[in-house]
Scaffold this motif. Structure first.
Motif, PDB file in Angstrom:
ATOM      1  N   SER A   9      49.736  84.590  10.112  1.00 63.15           N
ATOM      2  CA  SER A   9      50.491  84.225  11.312  1.00 63.15           C
ATOM      3  C   SER A   9      49.832  83.090  12.097  1.00 63.15           C
ATOM      4  N   VAL A  10      50.661  82.175  12.604  1.00 58.34           N
ATOM      5  CA  VAL A  10      50.130  81.138  13.507  1.00 58.34           C
ATOM      6  C   VAL A  10      50.621  81.392  14.935  1.00 58.34           C
ATOM      7  N   THR A  11      51.108  82.586  15.189  1.00 61.29           N
ATOM      8  CA  THR A  11      51.603  82.927  16.531  1.00 61.29           C
ATOM      9  C   THR A  11      50.445  82.951  17.521  1.00 61.29           C
ATOM     10  N   GLU A  12      50.666  82.347  18.674  1.00 62.95           N
ATOM     11  CA  GLU A  12      49.601  82.295  19.685  1.00 62.95           C
ATOM     12  C   GLU A  12      49.614  83.566  20.539  1.00 62.95           C
ATOM     13  N   THR A  13      48.407  84.095  20.774  1.00 60.26           N
ATOM     14  CA  THR A  13      48.294  85.230  21.697  1.00 60.26           C
ATOM     15  C   THR A  13      47.705  84.752  23.034  1.00 60.26           C
ATOM     16  N   PHE A  14      47.452  83.456  23.094  1.00 58.72           N
ATOM     17  CA  PHE A  14      46.893  82.827  24.303  1.00 58.72           C
ATOM     18  C   PHE A  14      47.499  81.442  24.404  1.00 58.72           C
ATOM     19  N   VAL A  15      47.858  81.052  25.606  1.00 59.69           N
ATOM     20  CA  VAL A  15      48.321  79.684  25.790  1.00 59.69           C
ATOM     21  C   VAL A  15      47.826  79.157  27.133  1.00 59.69           C
ATOM     22  N   ALA A  16      47.426  77.891  27.134  1.00 63.20           N
ATOM     23  CA  ALA A  16      47.113  77.219  28.403  1.00 63.20           C
ATOM     24  C   ALA A  16      47.877  75.900  28.405  1.00 63.20           C
ATOM     25  N   LEU A  17      48.450  75.553  29.555  1.00 61.88           N
ATOM     26  CA  LEU A  17      49.250  74.335  29.651  1.00 61.88           C
ATOM     27  C   LEU A  17      48.853  73.551  30.886  1.00 61.88           C
ATOM     28  N   LYS A  18      49.045  72.248  30.793  1.00 62.34           N
ATOM     29  CA  LYS A  18      48.959  71.414  31.992  1.00 62.34           C
ATOM     30  C   LYS A  18      50.345  70.813  32.217  1.00 62.34           C
ATOM     31  N   LEU A  19      50.907  71.067  33.381  1.00 62.21           N
ATOM     32  CA  LEU A  19      52.252  70.580  33.680  1.00 62.21           C
ATOM     33  C   LEU A  19      52.215  69.707  34.924  1.00 62.21           C
ATOM     34  N   SER A  20      53.198  68.817  35.014  1.00 66.29           N
ATOM     35  CA  SER A  20      53.343  68.009  36.237  1.00 66.29           C
ATOM     36  C   SER A  20      54.732  68.245  36.789  1.00 66.29           C
ATOM     37  N   ILE A  21      54.822  68.166  38.108  1.00 62.94           N
ATOM     38  CA  ILE A  21      56.128  68.308  38.748  1.00 62.94           C
ATOM     39  C   ILE A  21      56.468  66.958  39.360  1.00 62.94           C
ATOM     40  N   ASP A  22      57.580  66.410  38.898  1.00 72.52           N
ATOM     41  CA  ASP A  22      57.943  65.053  39.323  1.00 72.52           C
ATOM     42  C   ASP A  22      58.778  65.086  40.596  1.00 72.52           C
ATOM     43  N   ASN A  23      58.121  65.253  41.716  1.00 79.09           N
ATOM     44  CA  ASN A  23      58.825  65.064  42.991  1.00 79.09           C
ATOM     45  C   ASN A  23      57.819  64.606  44.051  1.00 79.09           C
ATOM     46  N   TRP A  24      58.303  64.329  45.229  1.00 79.35           N
ATOM     47  CA  TRP A  24      57.428  63.736  46.246  1.00 79.35           C
ATOM     48  C   TRP A  24      56.343  64.700  46.694  1.00 79.35           C
ATOM     49  N   ARG A  25      56.632  65.984  46.699  1.00 83.51           N
ATOM     50  CA  ARG A  25      55.631  66.933  47.186  1.00 83.51           C
ATOM     51  C   ARG A  25      54.460  67.054  46.201  1.00 83.51           C
ATOM     52  N   TRP A  26      54.784  67.022  44.894  1.00 82.01           N
ATOM     53  CA  TRP A  26      53.772  67.411  43.916  1.00 82.01           C
ATOM     54  C   TRP A  26      53.302  66.287  42.985  1.00 82.01           C
ATOM     55  N   ALA A  27      53.791  65.075  43.157  1.00 76.24           N
ATOM     56  CA  ALA A  27      53.383  64.008  42.237  1.00 76.24           C
ATOM     57  C   ALA A  27      51.857  63.916  42.194  1.00 76.24           C
ATOM     58  N   GLY A  28      51.295  63.924  41.008  1.00 75.58           N
ATOM     59  CA  GLY A  28      49.843  63.793  40.849  1.00 75.58           C
ATOM     60  C   GLY A  28      49.062  65.085  41.029  1.00 75.58           C
ATOM     61  N   VAL A  29      49.756  66.203  41.250  1.00 79.87           N
ATOM     62  CA  VAL A  29      49.063  67.497  41.405  1.00 79.87           C
ATOM     63  C   VAL A  29      49.298  68.318  40.132  1.00 79.87           C
ATOM     64  N   PRO A  30      48.273  68.439  39.270  1.00 79.56           N
ATOM     65  CA  PRO A  30      48.530  69.198  38.046  1.00 79.56           C
ATOM     66  C   PRO A  30      48.689  70.690  38.310  1.00 79.56           C
ATOM     67  N   PHE A  31      49.549  71.315  37.545  1.00 80.19           N
ATOM     68  CA  PHE A  31      49.683  72.778  37.538  1.00 80.19           C
ATOM     69  C   PHE A  31      49.124  73.248  36.196  1.00 80.19           C
ATOM     70  N   TYR A  32      48.038  74.003  36.253  1.00 79.77           N
ATOM     71  CA  TYR A  32      47.439  74.543  35.030  1.00 79.77           C
ATOM     72  C   TYR A  32      47.876  76.002  34.888  1.00 79.77           C
ATOM     73  N   LEU A  33      48.437  76.319  33.752  1.00 80.58           N
ATOM     74  CA  LEU A  33      48.918  77.687  33.520  1.00 80.58           C
ATOM     75  C   LEU A  33      48.139  78.281  32.355  1.00 80.58           C
ATOM     76  N   ARG A  34      47.869  79.571  32.447  1.00 79.37           N
ATOM     77  CA  ARG A  34      47.160  80.187  31.317  1.00 79.37           C
ATOM     78  C   ARG A  34      47.561  81.648  31.226  1.00 79.37           C
ATOM     79  N   THR A  35      47.803  82.113  30.027  1.00 85.30           N
ATOM     80  CA  THR A  35      48.049  83.545  29.837  1.00 85.30           C
ATOM     81  C   THR A  35      47.617  83.932  28.437  1.00 85.30           C
TER      82      THR A  35
END
Ligand code: BG6
Length: 495
Positions: free
Chosen positions: A317-343
């Motif tokens: 299996s190549v199914t992930e049991t862990f994931v981490a992401l870096k996301l960006s939100i494209d709007n005036w409030r959040w431009a340039g503020v990374p959101f890091y998610l992990r589970t």
């Protein structure tokens, strides 16, 4: 406020969800006198069962899963409302019989034609059941009687299947009749994010790119996949947790203030911010994601075996049991503020939190400690365990010379409020009965969430095992997850 009289129809009544959560929640609502005056429950299963046998089996479930001592009078009164009905969506005539029985019961109990259909079934049964109910006109609202459908994630397995499911449901129902449950929205600490942000004057002025450096959303779990191997291996950590639970947290943290606290306005703002998550190219998706799979290890005294050795998991299996992401939100409030998610699963401890990291002070005034060595300013929303909110800041260490150290100011719910232990579904089920959709997902939100994660699914499918990292159960997770932040000069918040 008691909900209006209604018939509560549970599909999959003998299953895990009904036993573990739906019936214990109805019991808690009954104990709080929050069930309708005229009420009946119809328990639908694929195999025939007498009323007595179903009631006995649900009573056993209640004893096992109730969140408080079971009061027999209340439990009996609740279970006496239950009628067992056999119906299989592949067998049309069985639904005709269900229709007849439902109408007889409604007349006998005087429930006024209001109906709530709770699909506590595997997701592949949603569309077939809804088709049958639609064929019989059972979902059509008329003469002032309401008809509602409750389903629980997963809502599709990717963007295309989510769209197809929404289209199917919306060909038979109107959006306001559909209650898509994400159990995170039943959590007090999650609902409180709206109150924290919008019932206080002091957070909103600094809740933006000028003051916030980045946001971390962490849902670490201790357990491995256990007996859910076949579901999990087809699903993986990303699909199982990100477009639903983690994105619910993200949207509550990142949304704009709604003009009214009602289902339409709150959900529109939440969905808007999900739509603003930057769609990554496959190349960016690979760069901004980390996949891990646990191998054998020990958590406390518990031995956890290799994920691939689980009898219901493919050995390669190549199914992930862990994931981490870096996301960006494209709007005036959040431009340039990374959101890091992990589970992930099989990590050292259960920890669900959102940590807002504020920018550093702009100028090094205290020569004893340069700005970069000061404790980081975090506002941490602890969802589970130790439900509460923590603020981390710097303080002068008492003494004649200036020394600075980081401290934490902590609010814990348990210090202020006493609440009966609950399943977390009570509010959700109650809201379905009173017709408040605020805590439920709307079709456009579901699709916006899948749209944001689709590039990761596509990119990973193409590269297969390449990039999949292995981590021993009980370790901190794959090293790549730490590198993801390190390369930006940041790190995951330490406890
Ligand atoms: C479920 C997932 O939706 O959420 C599970 O399918 C996961 O894999 C669970 O363990 C986590 O919920 P909670 O409330 O324990 O954080």
């Amino acid at each position: 406020q008691k909900p209006q009289s209604c018939a509560f129809v549970i599909f999959g009544v003998t299953g895990d969800l009904a036993n573990r959560l739906v019936i214990p929640s109805l019991y808690n609502l009954a104990a709080a006198e929050l069930l309708p005056g005229r009420f009946c429950i119809i328990g639908v299963a694929r195999r025939a069962m007498t009323n007595e046998a179903l009631r006995e089996s649900l009573m056993r479930g209640l004893h096992q899963f109730a969140t408080r001592r079971v009061d027999h009078k209340i439990a009996h009164r609740l279970l006496e409302c239950i009628t067992s009905v056999e119906a299989d969506p592949d067998d049309g005539p069985s639904y005709d019989r269900l229709n007849e029985q439902l109408q007889e019961l409604e007349a006998a109990r005087g429930t006024g034609g209001n109906r709530l259909f709770y699909l506590a079934t595997p997701p592949d049964a949603f569309a077939p059941i809804v088709r049958q109910l639609g064929r019989l006109g059972l979902l059509k609202e008329d003469h002032g009687a309401w008809r509602r459908l409750v389903i629980e994630k997963p809502f599709g397995t990717d963007l295309a299947s989510a769209r197809a499911l929404n289209a199917e449901l919306l060909s038979i129902l109107n959006e306001h009749q559909i209650y898509r449950i994400d159990h995170y929205l039943g959590k007090e600490t999650v609902q409180n994010i709206l109150v924290l942000r919008f019932a206080n004057g002091m957070f909103e002025p600094i809740w933006n790119r000028h003051h916030i450096d980045h946001v971390q959303i962490v849902v670490d779990e201790r357990l491995g996949v256990g007996h859910r191997g076949s579901f999990y291996d087809a699903t993986g950590a990303l699909r199982d947790m990100v477009p639903n639970h983690l994105f619910q947290l993200l949207s509550l943290i990142a949304m704009e203030p709604p003009t009214h606290f009602d289902a339409h306005n709150v959900r529109s703002e939440k969905d808007e911010v999900l739509t603003a998550i930057q769609t990554q190219s496959e190349e960016e998706a690979l760069k901004n994601s980390v996949r891990g799979q646990y191998t054998a290890g020990k958590i406390g005294d518990t031995e956890i075996s290799d994920y691939r050795k689980n009898p219901d998991v493919r050995p390669d299996s190549v199914t992930e049991t862990f994931v981490a992401l870096k996301l960006s939100i494209d709007n005036w409030r959040w431009a340039g503020v990374p959101f890091y998610l992990r589970t992930g699963k099989a990590l050292p401890m259960k920890r669900t939190e959102v940590a807002i990291k504020f920018r550093e002070a702009p100028f090094a005034m205290f020569r004893c400690t340069p700005v970069e060595q000061l404790a980081e300013n975090y506002l941490v929303i602890c969802i589970e365990p130790n439900e509460g909110i923590t603020l981390q800041f710097n303080t002068k260490v008492p003494g004649p010379v200036i020394r600075i150290d980081g401290v934490q100011m902590k609010f814990l719910y348990k210090d202020y409020f006493e609440a009966e232990p609950a399943t977390g579904y009570e509010t959700l089920i109650y809201d379905c009965m009173i017709g408040d959709n605020l805590l439920f997902q709307r079709a456009d939100g579901v699709e916006a969430a899948w749209r944001a994660v689709q590039p990761f699914l596509d990119a990973w499918r193409k590269v297969g095992t390449k990039g999949l990292e292995f981590y021993p159960a009980g370790s901190e997770g794959p090293p790549g997850a730490f590198e993801l932040l390190r390369r930006d000069g940041r790190s995951w918040r330490k406890l």
